[in-house]
Design an enzyme around this catalytic site. Sequence first.
Site, mmCIF file in Angstrom:
data_model
loop_
_atom_site.group_PDB
_atom_site.id
_atom_site.type_symbol
_atom_site.label_atom_id
_atom_site.label_comp_id
_atom_site.label_asym_id
_atom_site.label_seq_id
_atom_site.Cartn_x
_atom_site.Cartn_y
_atom_site.Cartn_z
ATOM 1 N N HIS A 6 48.183 75.524 21.665
ATOM 2 C CA HIS A 6 47.258 74.997 20.652
ATOM 3 C C HIS A 6 47.816 73.711 20.071
ATOM 4 C CE1 HIS A 6 44.454 75.337 17.121
ATOM 5 N NE2 HIS A 6 45.446 74.654 16.549
ATOM 6 N N GLU A 7 49.106 73.735 19.710
ATOM 7 C CA GLU A 7 49.707 72.544 19.111
ATOM 8 C C GLU A 7 49.865 71.422 20.127
ATOM 9 O OE1 GLU A 7 49.837 72.263 16.004
ATOM 10 O OE2 GLU A 7 49.334 74.371 15.669
ATOM 11 N N HIS B 125 46.936 69.295 20.136
ATOM 12 C CA HIS B 125 46.960 68.240 19.120
ATOM 13 C C HIS B 125 47.943 67.129 19.503
ATOM 14 C CE1 HIS B 125 44.515 70.564 16.408
ATOM 15 N NE2 HIS B 125 45.431 71.488 16.208
#
Length: 451
Positions: free
Chosen positions: A24-25, A28
């Site tokens: 998920h990170e 980003h």
Amino acid sequence: MTVLLYVLGVLFVALGVGLSIGLHEIGHLVPAKKFGVKVTQYMVGFGPTLWSTRRGETEYGIKAIPLGGYIRMIGMFPPRPGDAEGTIRVSSTGRLSQLADEARQLSLEEIEPGDEDRVFYKLSVPKKVVIMMGGPVMNLVIAVVLLTGLVTLYGQQEVKDGAVVASVSECVVPASQAATKTTCAPSDPKTPAFLAGIQPGDKIVSVAGQPIKRTVDVGKLIRPRVGEQVPIVVVRDGAEQTLQVTPIRNTVQQVGPDGTPLVNADGEPVVMDAGFVGVSSAPVTALERQSVAVVPGILGEQVQHIAGVLLHIPQRMTDVAQAAFGSEARDPNGPVSVVGVGRMAGEISSGSIDGLDTAAKFATLVSLLAGLNVALFVFNLIPLLPLDGGHVAGALWEGLKRNAARLLKRPDPGHVDVAKALPVAYAVSSVLIVMSLLLMYADVVKPVKLG
């Protein structure tokens, strides 16, 4: 051995959750670096740092509390209108204004000489949206990959024609007593199904010469034939058998067109006098590999279910609290914490759920991880800080204001000051912490049971 399997199931899901957070990170991180934003930290978890290493300008690490993660981008909050870039007034009054100013100051202090154009707030609206949506989209991609592997390599249960005997009642009990009476007295009459030798697992092919397409067909053919000898053809151990059953008159619960038992407004069964043999039936299912074309439908159903839970989260959390501190049962379709997910994984792997072989256990664990990633995707779309959806909403609001000003030929309103929404972020964070603690407590004292 059971304890070891339980622990392995928990570790499997814990690793899966950690990888999901880490990816998920990365969702980003990659676009942020691609667009030139300086990223000083990439962390999985919160709290004290357990391990970290520096690669270039970014510190990569793992923290002690595995309940999330973050990347730290410089310049998340713009200067206030009228302030020179890199400066801030210190004369704010009011606690909320001070919170925003302190956060803005910390954000600006990270900007070193040469970094002035590598700040997040100077990005265009589309680039901001891409960075903030990168995390949720990564969770969606993980879910799609896992579901695709499941349905194409392992398969999916498909409903076939016919019905299978789920259970056989030994004695005749009116519908009004079926929920409370669990044992038969010697004086209780035996059910026609028990006397005829019908067994759980028998596949019902036909009743009174009529083929069975759905489970509801069994009741439709039995109930009008009180006192008649009815031939029921079943398949047992691969061979067909014809069993003679004579339905008796009894008080039975009515069912809807789809076979669902009917209840009134008070939750009491809606009953009628009809033919009764004493069997409950279930659909016939078979595990079949599917094409990737079924994945969007499965994904859509999961998104719809999770969105429904989130839309009614106050009531859902009230139900959890009543179950945790009272006598009510937990809703098996309600929210759970990471503790609950871990317990489910342990139950699946240790064999606490009947009817699962090794392949089915692994497939169920993978399905659990897929559902978790769908939940992370939907949850992070909520348009409130500190969630990703809150930053997306801020970026879209900035674009809307600027486009409106351009159309109306007014001065550029500048960047949206997301720092002003920090009080909301703190409030949301506090609510999320309380909810997490409540769910963890409920998952310990009254967990959701599978099977």
